[in-house]
Structure formats: structure tokens, C-alpha cells
Design a protein around this motif. Sequence first.
Motif, PDB file in Angstrom:
ATOM      1  N   ARG A 181       0.816  -1.235   0.000  1.00  0.00           N
ATOM      2  CA  ARG A 181       0.000   0.000   0.000  1.00  0.00           C
ATOM      3  C   ARG A 181       0.839   1.269   0.000  1.00  0.00           C
ATOM      4  O   ARG A 181       0.496   2.235  -0.692  1.00  0.00           O
ATOM      5  N   ILE A 182       1.914   1.299   0.797  1.00  0.00           N
ATOM      6  CA  ILE A 182       2.645   2.554   0.997  1.00  0.00           C
ATOM      7  C   ILE A 182       3.850   2.625   0.061  1.00  0.00           C
ATOM      8  O   ILE A 182       4.735   1.766   0.112  1.00  0.00           O
ATOM      9  N   LYS A 183       3.870   3.641  -0.790  1.00  0.00           N
ATOM     10  CA  LYS A 183       4.990   3.831  -1.721  1.00  0.00           C
ATOM     11  C   LYS A 183       5.841   4.984  -1.201  1.00  0.00           C
ATOM     12  O   LYS A 183       5.373   6.120  -1.077  1.00  0.00           O
ATOM     13  N   LEU A 184       7.076   4.645  -0.894  1.00  0.00           N
ATOM     14  CA  LEU A 184       8.014   5.607  -0.296  1.00  0.00           C
ATOM     15  C   LEU A 184       8.719   6.383  -1.411  1.00  0.00           C
ATOM     16  O   LEU A 184       9.321   5.780  -2.297  1.00  0.00           O
ATOM     17  N   ILE A 185       8.627   7.705  -1.341  1.00  0.00           N
ATOM     18  CA  ILE A 185       9.243   8.543  -2.379  1.00  0.00           C
ATOM     19  C   ILE A 185      10.166   9.557  -1.714  1.00  0.00           C
ATOM     20  O   ILE A 185       9.754  10.248  -0.766  1.00  0.00           O
ATOM     21  N   LYS A 186      11.383   9.650  -2.220  1.00  0.00           N
ATOM     22  CA  LYS A 186      12.337  10.628  -1.678  1.00  0.00           C
ATOM     23  C   LYS A 186      11.863  12.032  -2.040  1.00  0.00           C
ATOM     24  O   LYS A 186      11.737  12.366  -3.228  1.00  0.00           O
ATOM     25  N   ALA A 187      11.632  12.867  -1.019  1.00  0.00           N
ATOM     26  CA  ALA A 187      11.082  14.207  -1.276  1.00  0.00           C
ATOM     27  C   ALA A 187      12.168  15.268  -1.365  1.00  0.00           C
ATOM     28  O   ALA A 187      11.875  16.415  -1.686  1.00  0.00           O
ATOM     29  N   ASN A 188      13.428  14.879  -1.096  1.00  0.00           N
ATOM     30  CA  ASN A 188      14.509  15.860  -1.199  1.00  0.00           C
ATOM     31  C   ASN A 188      15.189  15.774  -2.557  1.00  0.00           C
ATOM     32  O   ASN A 188      16.404  15.806  -2.663  1.00  0.00           O
ATOM     33  N   GLN A 189      14.383  15.599  -3.593  1.00  0.00           N
ATOM     34  CA  GLN A 189      14.870  15.654  -4.971  1.00  0.00           C
ATOM     35  C   GLN A 189      14.024  16.699  -5.695  1.00  0.00           C
ATOM     36  O   GLN A 189      12.990  17.127  -5.167  1.00  0.00           O
ATOM     37  N   PRO A 190      14.445  17.140  -6.878  1.00  0.00           N
ATOM     38  CA  PRO A 190      13.664  18.181  -7.564  1.00  0.00           C
ATOM     39  C   PRO A 190      12.191  17.789  -7.700  1.00  0.00           C
ATOM     40  O   PRO A 190      11.879  16.609  -7.920  1.00  0.00           O
ATOM     41  N   LEU A 191      11.334  18.793  -7.565  1.00  0.00           N
ATOM     42  CA  LEU A 191       9.885  18.545  -7.582  1.00  0.00           C
ATOM     43  C   LEU A 191       9.460  17.746  -8.819  1.00  0.00           C
ATOM     44  O   LEU A 191       8.622  16.849  -8.734  1.00  0.00           O
ATOM     45  N   ALA A 192      10.046  18.060  -9.975  1.00  0.00           N
ATOM     46  CA  ALA A 192       9.661  17.361 -11.223  1.00  0.00           C
ATOM     47  C   ALA A 192       9.941  15.859 -11.092  1.00  0.00           C
ATOM     48  O   ALA A 192       9.149  15.034 -11.583  1.00  0.00           O
ATOM     49  N   ASP A 193      11.029  15.499 -10.413  1.00  0.00           N
ATOM     50  CA  ASP A 193      11.352  14.073 -10.244  1.00  0.00           C
ATOM     51  C   ASP A 193      10.395  13.408  -9.255  1.00  0.00           C
ATOM     52  O   ASP A 193       9.962  12.266  -9.455  1.00  0.00           O
ATOM     53  N   VAL A 194      10.045  14.149  -8.188  1.00  0.00           N
ATOM     54  CA  VAL A 194       9.065  13.629  -7.211  1.00  0.00           C
ATOM     55  C   VAL A 194       7.759  13.344  -7.966  1.00  0.00           C
ATOM     56  O   VAL A 194       7.154  12.265  -7.829  1.00  0.00           O
ATOM     57  N   GLN A 195       7.359  14.283  -8.815  1.00  0.00           N
ATOM     58  CA  GLN A 195       6.052  14.154  -9.490  1.00  0.00           C
ATOM     59  C   GLN A 195       6.060  13.039 -10.528  1.00  0.00           C
ATOM     60  O   GLN A 195       5.063  12.343 -10.697  1.00  0.00           O
ATOM     61  N   GLN A 196       7.198  12.831 -11.196  1.00  0.00           N
ATOM     62  CA  GLN A 196       7.284  11.718 -12.149  1.00  0.00           C
ATOM     63  C   GLN A 196       7.137  10.389 -11.398  1.00  0.00           C
ATOM     64  O   GLN A 196       6.430   9.483 -11.843  1.00  0.00           O
ATOM     65  N   THR A 197       7.752  10.313 -10.214  1.00  0.00           N
ATOM     66  CA  THR A 197       7.652   9.065  -9.430  1.00  0.00           C
ATOM     67  C   THR A 197       6.209   8.858  -8.964  1.00  0.00           C
ATOM     68  O   THR A 197       5.714   7.723  -8.940  1.00  0.00           O
ATOM     69  N   ILE A 198       5.546   9.959  -8.604  1.00  0.00           N
ATOM     70  CA  ILE A 198       4.135   9.827  -8.180  1.00  0.00           C
ATOM     71  C   ILE A 198       3.288   9.294  -9.343  1.00  0.00           C
ATOM     72  O   ILE A 198       2.447   8.399  -9.154  1.00  0.00           O
ATOM     73  N   ILE A 199       3.525   9.801 -10.550  1.00  0.00           N
ATOM     74  CA  ILE A 199       2.772   9.305 -11.723  1.00  0.00           C
ATOM     75  C   ILE A 199       3.023   7.792 -11.880  1.00  0.00           C
ATOM     76  O   ILE A 199       2.089   7.020 -12.129  1.00  0.00           O
ATOM     77  N   ASN A 200       4.268   7.383 -11.682  1.00  0.00           N
ATOM     78  CA  ASN A 200       4.593   5.949 -11.821  1.00  0.00           C
ATOM     79  C   ASN A 200       3.827   5.093 -10.814  1.00  0.00           C
ATOM     80  O   ASN A 200       3.322   4.030 -11.158  1.00  0.00           O
ATOM     81  N   VAL A 201       3.729   5.571  -9.558  1.00  0.00           N
ATOM     82  CA  VAL A 201       3.043   4.729  -8.562  1.00  0.00           C
ATOM     83  C   VAL A 201       1.512   4.787  -8.724  1.00  0.00           C
ATOM     84  O   VAL A 201       0.811   3.886  -8.298  1.00  0.00           O
ATOM     85  N   LEU A 202       1.030   5.862  -9.371  1.00  0.00           N
ATOM     86  CA  LEU A 202      -0.418   5.971  -9.615  1.00  0.00           C
ATOM     87  C   LEU A 202      -0.881   5.079 -10.759  1.00  0.00           C
ATOM     88  O   LEU A 202      -2.038   4.652 -10.791  1.00  0.00           O
ATOM     89  N   SER A 203       0.022   4.805 -11.695  1.00  0.00           N
ATOM     90  CA  SER A 203      -0.412   4.190 -12.949  1.00  0.00           C
ATOM     91  C   SER A 203      -1.128   2.844 -12.786  1.00  0.00           C
ATOM     92  O   SER A 203      -2.097   2.599 -13.509  1.00  0.00           O
ATOM     93  N   PRO A 204      -0.720   1.969 -11.833  1.00  0.00           N
ATOM     94  CA  PRO A 204      -1.484   0.710 -11.702  1.00  0.00           C
ATOM     95  C   PRO A 204      -2.964   0.956 -11.366  1.00  0.00           C
ATOM     96  O   PRO A 204      -3.827   0.170 -11.771  1.00  0.00           O
ATOM     97  N   LEU A 205      -3.270   2.042 -10.654  1.00  0.00           N
ATOM     98  CA  LEU A 205      -4.673   2.305 -10.298  1.00  0.00           C
ATOM     99  C   LEU A 205      -5.471   2.800 -11.503  1.00  0.00           C
ATOM    100  O   LEU A 205      -6.698   2.741 -11.515  1.00  0.00           O
ATOM    101  N   LEU A 206      -4.776   3.319 -12.496  1.00  0.00           N
ATOM    102  CA  LEU A 206      -5.469   3.901 -13.659  1.00  0.00           C
ATOM    103  C   LEU A 206      -5.774   2.868 -14.733  1.00  0.00           C
ATOM    104  O   LEU A 206      -6.523   3.146 -15.661  1.00  0.00           O
ATOM    105  N   ARG A 207      -5.192   1.667 -14.584  1.00  0.00           N
ATOM    106  CA  ARG A 207      -5.414   0.651 -15.624  1.00  0.00           C
ATOM    107  C   ARG A 207      -6.833   0.142 -15.618  1.00  0.00           C
ATOM    108  O   ARG A 207      -7.439   0.022 -14.566  1.00  0.00           O
TER     109      ARG A 207
END
Length: 207
Positions: A181-207
Motif C-alpha cells: 500500500r505505501i509507496k516511499l518517495i524521496k522528497a529531497n529531490q527536484p519537484l519534477a522528479d518527485v512528481q514523475q515518481t508519483i505518476i509511476n506509482v499511480l499508474s497501476p490504479l489507472l489501468r
Amino acid sequence: MSRGKFITFEGGEGVGKTTNVAFVESYLQARNISLVVTREPGGTKLAEKLRALLLDKKSEAIAEEAELLLMFAARAQHIKHVIEPALARGDWVICDRFTDATYAYQGGGRNMKISHIEWLENLVQGNLRPDLTVLLDAPVKIGMERAGKRGAFDRFESETVQFFEDVRRAYLLQAEINPQRIKLIKANQPLADVQQTIINVLSPLLR
Ligand code: T5A
């Protein structure tokens, strides 16, 4: 109508939850997903009043047990009046903090018994658990610097560095216990990289 998805954002102070909740809101809206964006403590009239009491730095010293019960009182209102109705009508719910914050702040930070939190979680939530939790993690110093830019600290933000280290450790433990359930994302990286990782973890729910 299929049930909506329940997504929560978690992490210590200033890690970027609110920023990324707004990002996910736009991302899902662009995909025509009907959603409700909300937060804890809060999300209903009564729960927002409880939030104001909980965050007020000038209030009388709040007993740890009172703090824990007020968090779950706000949550009970929120689930009954906002979260469950939205999920039942097929809307997705994006929530800025939920019960992992109780495990982290009241369990880790205040050192309250996990068995008491589990008992309240079962009482108030029944079977309701998030489908996905995005845990944003950054060193405490970075989060506090970011939060500090926003202005005066509230009652929680005025806690010690040790408190926030304990909160962080408890969040990381939650992620270890619930890796599906819990996807750990490093938040001390550039915002664009944080957001790309969020899109990646969201994608299984969008299928
Ligand atoms: N609480 C809550 C409990 O104790 N128990 C519970 O059960 C619950 C539900 C609520 C308080 O209640 C406690 C915990 C909390 O102390 P809150 O407002 O939800 O308070 O929590 P805060 O952590 O105080 O929220 P903040 O708004 O401070 O932090 P966010 O939302 O994590 O951070 P955000 O998005 O506002 O970003 C902060 C700054 O950083 C920048 C942003 O632009 C912004 O300026 N930023 C970045 N900068 C560089 N790189 C990045 N990757 C960045 N991401 C964001």
C-alpha cells in the motif's frame, strides 16, 4: 458504478504533501476522473473545528489521550460525511494525511501504544484502508526549512527535532510493514522528479 479509489499523502512537516496533492488533482482531472480532495485533521465543518483546536499553539496543554481521541473524532466525521459517500458514488478521494499520520505522530512522536491506535482505527474505519499511500520522505531539517518559509509554526510544528525524527522513523516503519500500500518517495529531490515518481506509482490504479 464501481467504487472510487482512496489515495492518501503522508510525510513529516513541509515534505511537499499539499504541493503534490494539488499536482495529482490536476493530473487525474485531466484524465476525467471525478474526485474529492480533502485533508486530515479536517474535511468537514466539525472536523475543521477540531483541527483548529489541535493546531492552536495557544491552547491549554492537550493531554496525549485527548489529542489521539480528537484525531479519531475528526476522522469519524470525515469518513461518514465525506470519504465513504464519495467512494460509494465512484469518486476518487485524495486525502492530505490519514491514519498513518496517527501512527507516526501519536505513536512515534508521542510514544503512545500502537495497540490503542489499532483499536481506534478498527472502531472508526471498519475495513476502510487507503488503496494507495504516497509517503514523502526527507531529512527533518529539509522539511522544517521548507515549512518555516510559510510563516509561524503551529502546535505540532513547534515540537523538538527529536519528536520529528521519531515521527519520521515511525512513518518508515509503517512503509516497511505495508509495502503493497505505501509507496516511499524521496522528497529531497527536484519537484519534477518527485512528481514523475508519483505518476509511476499511480499508474497501476489507472489501468
Ligand atoms: N497530525 C495529523 C497528527 O498528529 N495526527 C494525525 O492523525 C493527523 C492526520 C497537520 C498536523 O496534524 C498532525 C500532523 C501535522 O503536524 P498539516 O497542515 O497537514 O498539519 O501538515 P504539515 O506538514 O504542517 O503541512 P505542510 O503544508 O507544512 O507541509 P506539506 O504539505 O508537506 O508541504 P508543502 O506542499 O506545503 O510544501 C512546503 C514548501 O516546500 C516546497 C513547496 O513549494 C512549499 O514552499 N516544496 C519543494 N521545494 C523543493 N523541492 C521539492 N521537491 C519540494 N516540494 C515542495
